[in-house]
Scaffold this motif. Sequence first.
Motif, mmCIF file in Angstrom:
data_model
loop_
_atom_site.group_PDB
_atom_site.id
_atom_site.type_symbol
_atom_site.label_atom_id
_atom_site.label_comp_id
_atom_site.label_asym_id
_atom_site.label_seq_id
_atom_site.Cartn_x
_atom_site.Cartn_y
_atom_site.Cartn_z
ATOM 1 N N ILE A 318 0.824 -1.210 0.000
ATOM 2 C CA ILE A 318 0.000 0.000 0.000
ATOM 3 C C ILE A 318 0.855 1.255 0.000
ATOM 4 C CG2 ILE A 318 -0.212 0.214 2.511
ATOM 5 C CD1 ILE A 318 -3.092 0.640 -0.012
ATOM 6 N N GLY A 319 2.047 1.163 0.572
ATOM 7 C CA GLY A 319 2.920 2.330 0.642
ATOM 8 C C GLY A 319 3.424 2.815 -0.695
ATOM 9 N N ASN A 320 3.227 2.003 -1.755
ATOM 10 C CA ASN A 320 3.656 2.429 -3.089
ATOM 11 C C ASN A 320 2.761 3.503 -3.684
ATOM 12 O OD1 ASN A 320 5.676 0.457 -3.041
ATOM 13 N ND2 ASN A 320 4.340 -1.080 -3.995
ATOM 14 N N LEU A 321 1.575 3.685 -3.119
ATOM 15 C CA LEU A 321 0.560 4.522 -3.765
ATOM 16 C C LEU A 321 0.730 5.980 -3.335
ATOM 17 C CD1 LEU A 321 -2.501 2.119 -3.430
ATOM 18 C CD2 LEU A 321 -0.789 2.271 -5.260
ATOM 19 N N GLN A 322 1.777 6.585 -3.788
ATOM 20 C CA GLN A 322 2.119 7.924 -3.325
ATOM 21 C C GLN A 322 1.328 9.023 -4.012
ATOM 22 O OE1 GLN A 322 6.291 8.631 -2.779
ATOM 23 N NE2 GLN A 322 6.681 6.526 -2.153
ATOM 24 N N LEU A 323 0.453 8.662 -4.963
ATOM 25 C CA LEU A 323 -0.460 9.637 -5.561
ATOM 26 C C LEU A 323 -1.845 9.587 -4.923
ATOM 27 C CD1 LEU A 323 0.364 9.239 -9.380
ATOM 28 C CD2 LEU A 323 1.280 10.921 -7.765
ATOM 29 N N MET A 324 -2.060 8.635 -4.020
ATOM 30 C CA MET A 324 -3.401 8.429 -3.481
ATOM 31 C C MET A 324 -3.806 9.575 -2.554
ATOM 32 S SD MET A 324 -5.100 5.007 -1.887
ATOM 33 C CE MET A 324 -3.936 4.840 -0.530
ATOM 34 N N THR A 325 -4.971 10.174 -2.841
ATOM 35 C CA THR A 325 -5.498 11.271 -2.034
ATOM 36 C C THR A 325 -6.622 10.833 -1.111
ATOM 37 O OG1 THR A 325 -7.088 11.900 -3.762
ATOM 38 C CG2 THR A 325 -4.905 12.962 -3.815
ATOM 39 N N ASP A 326 -7.355 9.774 -1.479
ATOM 40 C CA ASP A 326 -8.498 9.325 -0.693
ATOM 41 C C ASP A 326 -8.426 7.820 -0.502
ATOM 42 O OD1 ASP A 326 -9.447 11.751 -2.491
ATOM 43 O OD2 ASP A 326 -10.699 11.766 -0.702
ATOM 44 N N PHE A 327 -8.408 7.398 0.776
ATOM 45 C CA PHE A 327 -8.375 5.976 1.093
ATOM 46 C C PHE A 327 -9.437 5.717 2.151
ATOM 47 C CE2 PHE A 327 -5.759 2.272 2.991
ATOM 48 C CZ PHE A 327 -6.453 1.360 2.211
ATOM 49 N N LEU A 328 -10.556 5.100 1.728
ATOM 50 C CA LEU A 328 -11.711 4.885 2.596
ATOM 51 C C LEU A 328 -11.965 3.387 2.711
ATOM 52 C CD1 LEU A 328 -14.081 7.674 1.192
ATOM 53 C CD2 LEU A 328 -12.177 7.885 2.801
#
Length: 442
Positions: A318-328
């Motif tokens: 999950i730490g690879n997703l450095q563009l992620m703005t919303d994680f619900l």
Amino acid sequence: TPTSVPTTSSPTTLVTTMKSAAPTSVPTQSPTRFCASVQGRLEDIDGIATAVIGSTIEPDTPEGRALNWIVNIDTMNSCDDGGIALLERFVLALFYYNTGGDNWLNNDRWLSLSSHCTWAGIECGTDGRVDTISLNQNDLWGEIPAALSNLVNLSVLKLFDNELEGNVPYSLFQLPNLSFLDVEANNLSGNLFHPAVFNATTLVRFRASFNQFEGTTIPSDIAQLASLQQLWIADCGLVGSIPPEINQLLELNDFFAYNNSLTGPIPDDLSMLRNLRRLDLSNNLLTGTFPSSIGLLLSLEKIILSRNSLTGSMPSTIGNLQLMTDFLLDQNSMSSSLPPDFDFLVSLQSLNLDGNSFTGRLPDYTAWDDLRYININNNQFNGTILPSLFNKQNLEFVYFSNNTLTGSIPSNYGNASSLIDLWLNGNHLTGSIPTVGSDDFA
């Protein structure tokens, strides 16, 4: 309102019985040699109406009213373009009467004598043929007529947020250039994924959320729609599992299938969806674990998996997703501690883990400069609240209730000038509540 409103009386010269031929996409006969004459024009219209409808036409039906308009009011003939404009005008008139055109919010220039390319919501290509119908939020009602498939250059059909009902005509999916179909927020029914849908291999955006489709599954044939970039099928009565073939939609940017009754696991291997930016499968009946392959989708900006029954731990990928703005991920049954790599989600603006069973320390949100909303209510997190949380100028909502947090409330919590909500009840915090000025919060 239209500048030239047709009458509803029977036409003075009207062919009311056509041959029982199956509809085709072009007129069944070439324009007559006398296309500019009254009789020649009527013969051409007869051929077009037979090709488009192929059945008896009663005067008081949408078909009869469209024929009345093309015969008695319109002036177009087939001399210049072999009848293509005449065909398109008849099809559009049929669409108008079939969907309550007199009561649309915007029917500007419809059924006027001006070029149909100037009618509200209609666009034509350089060849003068209709390629776009865009009538979103326009109070259309009734059924979408299958006759639209006679507009062979149609590539964009946008009918979002109307009151349309019945099936999406399966013949539309045979259009050779169809790239954008938006029928969201209507009252459509039937089988969303009829086999005919998979003929539309040119389809790039398919939006069908918020309709009355029932008992429909996502078939493995979805892989045939290889050009899809948007698949919006939320709140459509979907059941069954998500097929692993979804991984073959290599161009997919958005996959929205929330508010359905999908079951089973999220497919293990989603690693081929390298262009996926937004994934929303919330409010389903999904089970199983959080696929580690999601962490390989480096373009992901939003993951929404709320209100399912996911179990297991958070994968370190999950730490690879450095563009992620919303994680619900709220209202699931996930557990264990968050991996250290979780701290690398440096673009996070909204995080919701409420209602799981996560344990261990809070994530280190020091580098999450754009954080606006964080909700970890109703878990088993322990440790202390890092003061860096309250140095974020965009922070508005903090929900840390019902965990086992210890230590004191950071004395700098008044620095969060945009803060609206701060909930810390149900923990083991100690010490006094720091004093802040009355103007320190939003």
